[in-house]
Design an enzyme around this catalytic site. Structure first.
Site, mmCIF file in Angstrom:
data_model
loop_
_atom_site.group_PDB
_atom_site.id
_atom_site.type_symbol
_atom_site.label_atom_id
_atom_site.label_comp_id
_atom_site.label_asym_id
_atom_site.label_seq_id
_atom_site.Cartn_x
_atom_site.Cartn_y
_atom_site.Cartn_z
ATOM 1 C CD1 TRP A 1 -2.345 -1.898 0.358
ATOM 2 C CD2 TRP A 1 -3.274 -0.688 2.143
ATOM 3 N NE1 TRP A 1 -3.559 -2.585 0.769
ATOM 4 C CE2 TRP A 1 -4.050 -1.949 1.695
ATOM 5 C CE3 TRP A 1 -3.583 0.049 3.024
ATOM 6 C CZ2 TRP A 1 -5.340 -2.266 2.312
ATOM 7 C CZ3 TRP A 1 -4.838 -0.209 3.909
ATOM 8 C CH2 TRP A 1 -5.568 -1.383 3.354
ATOM 9 C CG HIS B 1 10.176 -0.642 -2.138
ATOM 10 N ND1 HIS B 1 10.217 0.426 -2.841
ATOM 11 C CD2 HIS B 1 9.073 -1.408 -2.676
ATOM 12 C CE1 HIS B 1 9.282 0.220 -3.678
ATOM 13 N NE2 HIS B 1 8.723 -0.722 -3.608
ATOM 14 C CD GLU C 1 8.946 -4.195 -6.375
ATOM 15 O OE1 GLU C 1 7.680 -4.141 -6.750
ATOM 16 O OE2 GLU C 1 9.492 -3.313 -5.426
ATOM 17 N N GLY D 1 2.146 -2.580 -6.120
ATOM 18 C CA GLY D 1 1.733 -1.394 -5.613
ATOM 19 C C GLY D 1 0.539 -0.784 -5.566
HETATM 20 P P1 PGA Z 1 3.795 -0.250 -8.532
HETATM 21 O O1 PGA Z 1 4.713 -0.558 -7.459
HETATM 22 O O2 PGA Z 1 2.866 -1.854 -8.632
HETATM 23 O O3 PGA Z 1 2.767 0.736 -8.163
HETATM 24 O O4 PGA Z 1 4.551 -0.292 -9.709
HETATM 25 C C1 PGA Z 1 5.349 -1.867 -6.973
HETATM 26 C C2 PGA Z 1 6.137 -1.622 -5.524
HETATM 27 O O5 PGA Z 1 6.941 -0.428 -5.650
HETATM 28 O O6 PGA Z 1 6.344 -2.492 -5.005
#
Ligand code: PGA
Length: 241
Positions: free
Chosen positions: A15, A95, A165, A226
């Site tokens: 979130w 992250h 990511e 996200g």
């Molecule tokens: P997003 O973010 O799905 O909005 O691209 C993913 C995340 O930051 O974990």
């Protein structure tokens, strides 16, 4: 402790800094995930103060970050002990927003992973290259370096989830091709760990319109969502897969 090896797909909602108590109550009413199938699990990572309002038998709870300290004079920090205490099974760590905005370095991330393991919380260790690094063809080197510098040497690989990511994909609407995602996951599993059983979820601009190809890939063990995770019109479609 949850046995990750038995789980086929993990969907994680991040979130970020969104939500409120009222939002949380509405979310619980409208969320359509039924957690009866234990091969497929949902993890929700809200801001820390909302964790207590999200208890449910249908999904697991996760923190978005934790302190690298256990207790003491560290104003503003939330320890992995406190996350455990409030019912978290998972916690995001490393992250890209923490790395870039809050200047988290490799050593701090390593210490956080150690604290999480100590407290029997499953770290969701985020890794990935930025756009410049991708353009320079450095993706694999960067990922290897992030893992080498922040993964504790004695870790049990059945008690951690990796989240690939690509930084350039987070919140931008840009997503690598499924072939590129599969190749990178395969590189991590085979070349870095020589272990195809480790869990790697993909994150970065996952939406209802693009999640299906990604989640169906044998190389992908789940999704880290996200923006689309706080929009239940989107997220309810994603968790149905
Ligand atoms: P997003 O973010 O799905 O909005 O691209 C993913 C995340 O930051 O974990």
């Amino acid at each position: 402790m949850l046995e990750l090896e038995k789980i086929k797909k993990i969907i994680i909602a991040n979130w970020k800094l969104h939500g409120s108590i009222e939002f949380t109550q509405e979310y619980l009413k409208k969320l359509s995930f039924v957690g009866s199938d234990k091969e497929k699990i949902l993890v929700i990572c809200p801001p820390s103060t909302l964790i207590q309002y999200l208890k449910s038998e249908n999904f697991y709870l996760g923190g978005q970050d934790c302190s690298n300290y256990s207790s003491g004079a560290y104003t503003g920090e939330i320890s992995s002990e406190l996350l455990k205490d409030i019912g978290c099974t998972f916690c995001l760590v490393g992250h890209s927003e923490r790395r870039s905005i809050f200047k988290e370095d490799f050593k701090t991330i390593l210490q956080k992973i150690e604290k999480l393991i100590e407290n029997k919380i499953i770290p969701i260790f985020c890794i990935g290259e930025n756009l410049q690094q991708r353009k320079e063809n450095l993706t694999y080197e960067i990922i290897k370096d992030q893992i080498n510098k922040s993964l504790p040497s004695k870790i049990d690989l059945e008690k951690i989830v990796f989240a690939y990511e690509p930084v350039w994909s987070i919140g931008t609407g840009l997503v690598p091709s499924i072939e590129q995602i599969a190749e990178t996951h395969n590189f991590i599993k085979k070349n870095i760990f020589n272990n195809t059983k480790i869990k790697i979820v993909y994150g970065g601009s996952v939406k209802a319109s693009n999640y299906k190809n990604i989640i169906d890939s044998d190389f992908v063990d789940g999704l880290l969502v996200g923006g689309a995770s706080i929009n239940l019109d989107e997220f309810n479609k994603i968790i149905k897969f």
